[in-house]
Design an enzyme around this catalytic site. Structure first.
Site, mmCIF file in Angstrom:
data_model
loop_
_atom_site.group_PDB
_atom_site.id
_atom_site.type_symbol
_atom_site.label_atom_id
_atom_site.label_comp_id
_atom_site.label_asym_id
_atom_site.label_seq_id
_atom_site.Cartn_x
_atom_site.Cartn_y
_atom_site.Cartn_z
ATOM 1 N N HIS A 144 0.826 -1.204 0.000
ATOM 2 C CA HIS A 144 0.000 0.000 0.000
ATOM 3 C C HIS A 144 0.864 1.259 0.000
ATOM 4 O O HIS A 144 0.617 2.202 -0.774
ATOM 5 C CB HIS A 144 -0.926 -0.006 1.219
ATOM 6 C CG HIS A 144 -1.752 1.233 1.359
ATOM 7 N ND1 HIS A 144 -1.313 2.337 2.068
ATOM 8 C CD2 HIS A 144 -2.977 1.555 0.884
ATOM 9 C CE1 HIS A 144 -2.237 3.281 2.021
ATOM 10 N NE2 HIS A 144 -3.257 2.844 1.311
ATOM 11 N N ARG A 147 -8.288 1.038 -8.771
ATOM 12 C CA ARG A 147 -8.477 0.110 -7.663
ATOM 13 C C ARG A 147 -9.625 0.586 -6.778
ATOM 14 O O ARG A 147 -9.511 1.603 -6.097
ATOM 15 C CB ARG A 147 -7.196 -0.009 -6.840
ATOM 16 C CG ARG A 147 -6.005 -0.579 -7.605
ATOM 17 C CD ARG A 147 -4.774 -0.577 -6.711
ATOM 18 N NE ARG A 147 -3.644 -1.251 -7.308
ATOM 19 C CZ ARG A 147 -2.689 -0.635 -8.019
ATOM 20 N NH1 ARG A 147 -2.752 0.667 -8.214
ATOM 21 N NH2 ARG A 147 -1.679 -1.321 -8.523
ATOM 22 N N ARG A 201 -11.865 -1.759 -11.243
ATOM 23 C CA ARG A 201 -11.845 -3.133 -10.743
ATOM 24 C C ARG A 201 -12.679 -3.247 -9.479
ATOM 25 O O ARG A 201 -12.608 -2.399 -8.588
ATOM 26 C CB ARG A 201 -10.395 -3.552 -10.445
ATOM 27 C CG ARG A 201 -10.231 -5.006 -10.068
ATOM 28 C CD ARG A 201 -8.778 -5.335 -9.800
ATOM 29 N NE ARG A 201 -8.271 -4.691 -8.593
ATOM 30 C CZ ARG A 201 -7.006 -4.773 -8.192
ATOM 31 N NH1 ARG A 201 -6.113 -5.409 -8.923
ATOM 32 N NH2 ARG A 201 -6.625 -4.166 -7.079
ATOM 33 N N GLU A 241 -4.259 -13.583 -12.914
ATOM 34 C CA GLU A 241 -3.291 -13.397 -11.830
ATOM 35 C C GLU A 241 -2.840 -14.694 -11.171
ATOM 36 O O GLU A 241 -1.917 -14.679 -10.352
ATOM 37 C CB GLU A 241 -3.915 -12.490 -10.749
ATOM 38 C CG GLU A 241 -4.329 -11.129 -11.255
ATOM 39 C CD GLU A 241 -5.177 -10.375 -10.258
ATOM 40 O OE1 GLU A 241 -4.642 -9.507 -9.561
ATOM 41 O OE2 GLU A 241 -6.385 -10.674 -10.171
#
Length: 455
Positions: free
Chosen positions: A81, A182, A229, A325
Site C-alpha cells: 500500500h 483500484r 476493478r 493473476e
C-alpha cells in the site's frame, strides 16, 4: 560540565550518516522531521512537511500521507500500500527497512532517497529547507513536464490509479486512459468495512459514495477509458476498519478471502459495486469499463458476468474484462476468453506472488520477487498470444508495467496496452515506441533478405 557537553555533541551522528535502508518505492529526495507512528490512530498528528515512519501504511492513512513530505516503512515491498499510494501522490518513499521505527527517533531530522532506498541524518533545517522544497513538493498536483517530444505508439500506454485525488495528476500525463482503478482504496478510505457502511448508512449511500469517487476519475480522463476493478481487499486490511472485528483471521490474507472469490460468496455486496458502475454508465460515462480480480477459471468469470447481467449492465455497449493473476487462470485462458471478455489484464504483482510462492508484502523475501523469472515471462507471452488470436485486448497492471525493459518485452510480444505508474508513463511510451520501430525495421529487413537478381 563543559567536557561532558562536548562529548555528548561529538556522539551525535553527522549529517549524511546512514541510519537505515530499504527498497526505494517512490523516487525523490525529502528532508524533514521523522514522525514515528506506531498506532494508525496517531496518523492524524502528521503535519505538512513531516516524514512518516511506520510499520506499514493503511488506506485510512492516505490524508496523512498527502500531508507528508516522505514515507518510510518497516514492512512491505514494491507492491505494498505504501509503495502504490506514495507513487501516485508523488511522495518519496522507502519500504521494507525492517527497523525504521526503532532506528529513527521521533522528531529526528532525516533525509530519505526514494530511489536509492537510503535514510541518512538530515542537514540542519536552515541549510536544507530550500533544497528540499525544490526536490520534493507533495502538494504539487501536476506531473513534471516531460522532456522532449512524446511519441505516438500503436501499443497504448495507460496509467494505474488508486486514489481519486491523484486522478488529475494522472490525467495530465500522456496516458491513453486508466488501465486499473483500484476500488478498494475508495471503499477503505471511508474508515468502515463495506458491510458496516451499508449497515450504518444504507445501500443507496454506499452506491453514491462509490459512484461519486469513480466519477472524479472518469471526469479527469473523459473520453479516455477507465477500467474500474471490483473490490480486492485482503481481510487484514479490512480488519483495521470499523466493523473489521467480524473479518476472518487468515495466516496469509494475500492467498485468502479476497477478489472475485469473496465477491461470489457475497453477491449482494458486489452487486452494489456494479450498480455504482451502471449508474455512471447510465448518465453518459461510456468510458467506464468493469474488471473482475483474481478469477481462477472460466466458471468464476461466468458467474461474475451473470452478476453484471443481474444489475443490468449492457455488455454490448460497455466493455468488461478479467484479471489474469493465478497459475490456474493462465492455464485456463482459452476458456476465459470463450466467456466473452473484451479484455484481459495481467496482474503481475499476483502472478509473481503465486507462481514463485513469494508473499509480496513480506520484506524478508522481497529479493525473491522476480518479474523476470523465465516462467513469468513465458506465462505472460502465452496469455498475450492466446488473446491476440481471438481479438481480445491485453494489458498489464502490475508494478512491472512501469519497468522499461518489461515494457519492451511485452510490446515485442504484441500486448495491446501497458498500465504504468504515474511517474513512468512517458518513459514507458518512449521505450514502447523504440520497440515498435525495431519490430518494423526487422520486418522490412526480413522481407529484403531474398536473393538478388544478377546483373
Amino acid at each position: 560540565m563543559t567536557e561532558k557537553k562536548t562529548k555528548a555533541i561529538s556522539e551525535e551522528p553527522e549529517a549524511g550518516t546512514e541510519l537505515t535502508r530499504g527498497y526505494g518505492a517512490s523516487p525523490g529526495i525529502a528532508t524533514g522531521p521523522a514522525r514515528v507512528i506506531k498506532d494508525i490512530e496517531d496518523a492524524g498528528q502528521i503535519k505538512d512537511g513531516d516524514i512518516i515512519v511506520t510499520e506499514m501504511t493503511a488506506p485510512d492513512m492516505v490524508p496523512a500521507m498527502q500531508r507528508s513530505t516522505g514515507i518510510i516503512t518497516d514492512n512491505g515491498g514494491m507492491t505494498s500500500h505504501a509503495a502504490i499510494v506514495s507513487r501516485e501522490l508523488g511522495v518519496p518513499a522507502i519500504v521494507g527497512c525492517g527497523d525504521a521505527t526503532e532506528a529513527l527517533s521521533d522528531g529526528q531530522r532525516v533525509t530519505l532517497d526514494g530511489e536509492k532506498g537510503t535514510v541518512v541524518v538530515g542537514e540542519p533545517e536552515s541549510e536544507s529547507k530550500e533544497e528540499n522544497i525544490a526536490e520534493s513538493d507533495p502538494t504539487n498536483d501536476s506531473v513534471e513536464a516531460p522532456v522532449g517530444h512524446i511519441p505516438t505508439t500503436a501499443t497504448e500506454v495507460k496509467v494505474n490509479v488508486s486514489i481519486p485525488e491523484a486522478a488529475q495528476r494522472a490525467a495530465d500525463t500522456s496516458a491513453d486512459g486508466v488501465g486499473l482503478l483500484r476500488l478498494e482504496h475508495i471503499l477503505l478510505s471511508t474508515g468502515k468495512t463495506p458491510e458496516k457502511y451499508v449497515a450504518d448508512h444504507g445501500e443507496e449511500a454506499f452506491i453514491k459514495e462509490i459512484s461519486e469517487e469513480i466519477r472524479k476519475v472518469a471526469d479527469a480522463f473523459y473520453p479516455r477509458p477507465v477500467r474500474a476493478r471490483t473490490l480486492d481487499a485482503p481481510t487484514d486490511e479490512l480488519a483495521e476498519l470499523e466493523g473489521g472485528e467480524s473479518e476472518p483471521i487468515e495466516h496469509n490474507p494475500m492467498l485468502g478471502y479476497r477478489g472475485i472469490r469473496r465477491s461470489l460468496q457475497e453477491p449482494e455486496m458486489v452487486k452494489l459495486e456494479l450498480r455504482a458502475f451502471k449508474r455512471l454508465q447510465d448518465i453518459g460515462y461510456d468510458n467506464i469499463e468493469v474488471m473482475f480480480p483474481l478469477p481462477n477459471d472460466a466458471d468464476d468469470v461466468r458467474r461474475a458476468r451473470e452478476l453484471m447481467d443481474e444489475v443490468g449492465i449492457d455488455r454490448d455497449t460497455h466493455e468488461w474484462g478479467a484479471m489474469v493473476e493465478t497459475p490456474a487462470s493462465i492455464r485456463s485462458i482459452d476458456e476465459i476468453i470463450d466467456e466473452g471478455v473484451d479484455f484481459v489484464a495481467l496482474g503481475t504483482n499476483d502472478i509473481v506472488q503465486f507462481m514463485l510462492a513469494v508473499d509480496r508484502n513480506n520484506a524478508m523475501v522481497a529479493d525473491r520477487f522476480d518479474d523476470y523469472h523465465p516462467t513469468i515471462l513465458e506465462a505472460m507471452a502465452e496469455v498475450i498470444e492466446a488473446c491476440n488470436e481471438h481479438d481480445v485486448d491485453t494489458t498489464i497492471t502490475g508494478q512491472s508495467g512501469s519497468d522499461p525493459e518489461m515494457a519492451k518485452f511485452l510490446a515485442e510480444k504484441g500486448i495491446s496496452s501497458l498500465s504504468s505508474n504515474i511517474d513512468a508513463v512517458d518513459d514507458v511510451r518512449r521505450v514502447v515506441a523504440r520497440a515498435e520501430q525495431e519490430l518494423l525495421l526487422n520486418a522490412v529487413r526480413d522481407t529484403s533478405d531474398g536473393p538478388t537478381l544478377p546483373d
